[in-house]
Design an enzyme around this catalytic site. Structure first.
Site, PDB file in Angstrom:
ATOM      1  N   SER A 119       0.811  -1.215   0.000  1.00 22.35           N
ATOM      2  CA  SER A 119       0.000   0.000   0.000  1.00 22.35           C
ATOM      3  C   SER A 119       0.842   1.260   0.000  1.00 22.35           C
ATOM      4  O   SER A 119       0.314   2.359  -0.160  1.00 22.35           O
ATOM      5  CB  SER A 119      -0.925   0.005   1.224  1.00 22.35           C
ATOM      6  OG  SER A 119      -0.168  -0.102   2.414  1.00 22.35           O
ATOM      7  N   HIS A 140      -2.540  -2.993  -6.180  1.00 21.73           N
ATOM      8  CA  HIS A 140      -2.976  -2.692  -4.818  1.00 21.73           C
ATOM      9  C   HIS A 140      -4.492  -2.786  -4.678  1.00 21.73           C
ATOM     10  O   HIS A 140      -5.234  -1.941  -5.192  1.00 21.73           O
ATOM     11  CB  HIS A 140      -2.489  -1.297  -4.409  1.00 21.73           C
ATOM     12  CG  HIS A 140      -2.884  -0.922  -3.026  1.00 21.73           C
ATOM     13  ND1 HIS A 140      -3.275   0.350  -2.677  1.00 21.73           N
ATOM     14  CD2 HIS A 140      -2.961  -1.671  -1.885  1.00 21.73           C
ATOM     15  CE1 HIS A 140      -3.578   0.375  -1.387  1.00 21.73           C
ATOM     16  NE2 HIS A 140      -3.390  -0.840  -0.901  1.00 21.73           N
ATOM     17  N   GLU A 152      -5.422  -0.187  -7.602  1.00 20.57           N
ATOM     18  CA  GLU A 152      -4.375   0.688  -8.121  1.00 20.57           C
ATOM     19  C   GLU A 152      -3.312  -0.157  -8.819  1.00 20.57           C
ATOM     20  O   GLU A 152      -2.812  -1.120  -8.243  1.00 20.57           O
ATOM     21  CB  GLU A 152      -3.726   1.484  -6.990  1.00 20.57           C
ATOM     22  CG  GLU A 152      -4.640   2.522  -6.366  1.00 20.57           C
ATOM     23  CD  GLU A 152      -3.988   3.250  -5.198  1.00 20.57           C
ATOM     24  OE1 GLU A 152      -4.204   4.462  -5.073  1.00 20.57           O
ATOM     25  OE2 GLU A 152      -3.284   2.593  -4.404  1.00 20.57           O
ATOM     26  N   ASN A 190      -3.902   5.990  -0.510  1.00 21.59           N
ATOM     27  CA  ASN A 190      -3.321   6.059   0.829  1.00 21.59           C
ATOM     28  C   ASN A 190      -2.673   7.415   1.116  1.00 21.59           C
ATOM     29  O   ASN A 190      -2.583   7.827   2.272  1.00 21.59           O
ATOM     30  CB  ASN A 190      -2.309   4.925   1.036  1.00 21.59           C
ATOM     31  CG  ASN A 190      -2.976   3.702   1.622  1.00 21.59           C
ATOM     32  OD1 ASN A 190      -3.661   3.790   2.632  1.00 21.59           O
ATOM     33  ND2 ASN A 190      -2.804   2.571   0.979  1.00 21.59           N
TER      34      ASN A 190
END
Length: 284
Positions: A119, A140, A152, A190
């Site tokens: 992440s 991700h 992602e 994130n």
């Protein structure tokens, strides 16, 4: 290269969730972890979740039986050699991930795509441990992987366009919405999410509002499905804290991303969320 066999490295919350997603999408999956009892426990959890889908009428019993046959488990990393795509979902520690990619290089075909579910760590750094960095990328997923629609796809410095395009096609085949991003700390989601968690903790510790109030306000006023504390409990406070630490370090100590000590205390106390039975809230 047609991808039919997918290897998953790591059978924790994310690894088992990704495995479930792929078998439900018709792929054969080999789920790997360091010990037989660990990976077998994860398989049992996947099967339990599939049984719940039967009870909810989202999948019929005959289809579920076929789905379960597509999941194999192993504690031997060389058993992943049959896979055309391998997704690493090991604990969020860069040393572990780099070691795994070195080992995967030894046992997998040169055509195999190696993807990391990290992440926050650099895909470029991870790919440097492989002899085929052009076939290494970030993939991700978000927790819970079978439900959350976004994935992602992260392009490292040497990742080829062909690898990125292959992962986009795979993401669509498993019903996800892919978004391509560059190899920057925290990628997109994130990085945006750090203030969501950090500012919520600051507001609570400054006694401006309680945990319950903050979550309630964000849901009813902000229309978030979960408040920042509920979401940390669902993800795992330990995972969330590790991601915050990684993003903070990757931005050379930028104060915007500095972790809050209270989140660290939660990790130290073992109250790390739903999986532990307690976090910011209590769970049965």
């Amino acid at each position: 290269m047609k991808i039919t066999n997918v290897g998953i490295v790591g059978s924790g919350t994310m690894g088992s969730g990704i495995a479930q997603l792929f078998i439900q999408s018709g792929f054969n999956v080999v789920l790997y972890d360091i010990a037989v009892d660990i990976v077998e426990k994860a398989k049992d959890q996947v099967i339990t979740r599939i049984k719940r889908l039967i009870e909810k009428g989202k999948i019929d019993k005959e289809e579920a039986e076929q789905v379960k046959l597509k999941l194999a488990t192993t504690a031997h990393i060389e058993d992943l050699s049959c896979c055309q795509l391998i997704i690493e979902a090991a604990p969020e520690k860069i040393e572990i991930k780099k070691d795994l990619f070195e080992k995967l290089d030894l046992h997998c075909s040169e055509e195999t795509i190696l993807a990391s579910n990290t992440s926050s760590f650099s895909i470029t750094e991870i790919a440097n441990c492989s002899k085929r960095p052009e076939r290494v990328a970030g993939l991700h997923f978000f927790n819970p992987a079978p439900v959350m629609p976004l994935v992602e796809i992260v392009k490292g410095a040497q990742t080829s366009i062909e690898t990125i395009e292959s992962l986009k096609k795979i993401a669509l085949l498993i019903g996800k919405t892919p978004v391509q991003c560059e190899d920057t700390p925290g990628f997109i989601v994130n990085r945006v999410a750090r203030p969501f968690y950090n500012e919520a903790i600051k507001i609570f510790k400054e006694q401006i509002a309680s945990i319950e109030q903050i979550d309630r306000i964000m849901k009813y006023a902000g229309h978030f499905k979960m408040g920042p504390f509920e979401l940390q409990d669902a993800i795992g406070i330990d995972i969330n804290f590790a991601t915050t630490e990684s993003v903070h370090q990757s931005f050379f100590g930028d104060a915007r991303f500095r972790p809050h000590y209270y989140q660290q205390r939660m990790v130290q106390s073992g109250r790390i969320g739903r999986k532990a039975g307690a976090g910011y809230y209590e769970y049965e």
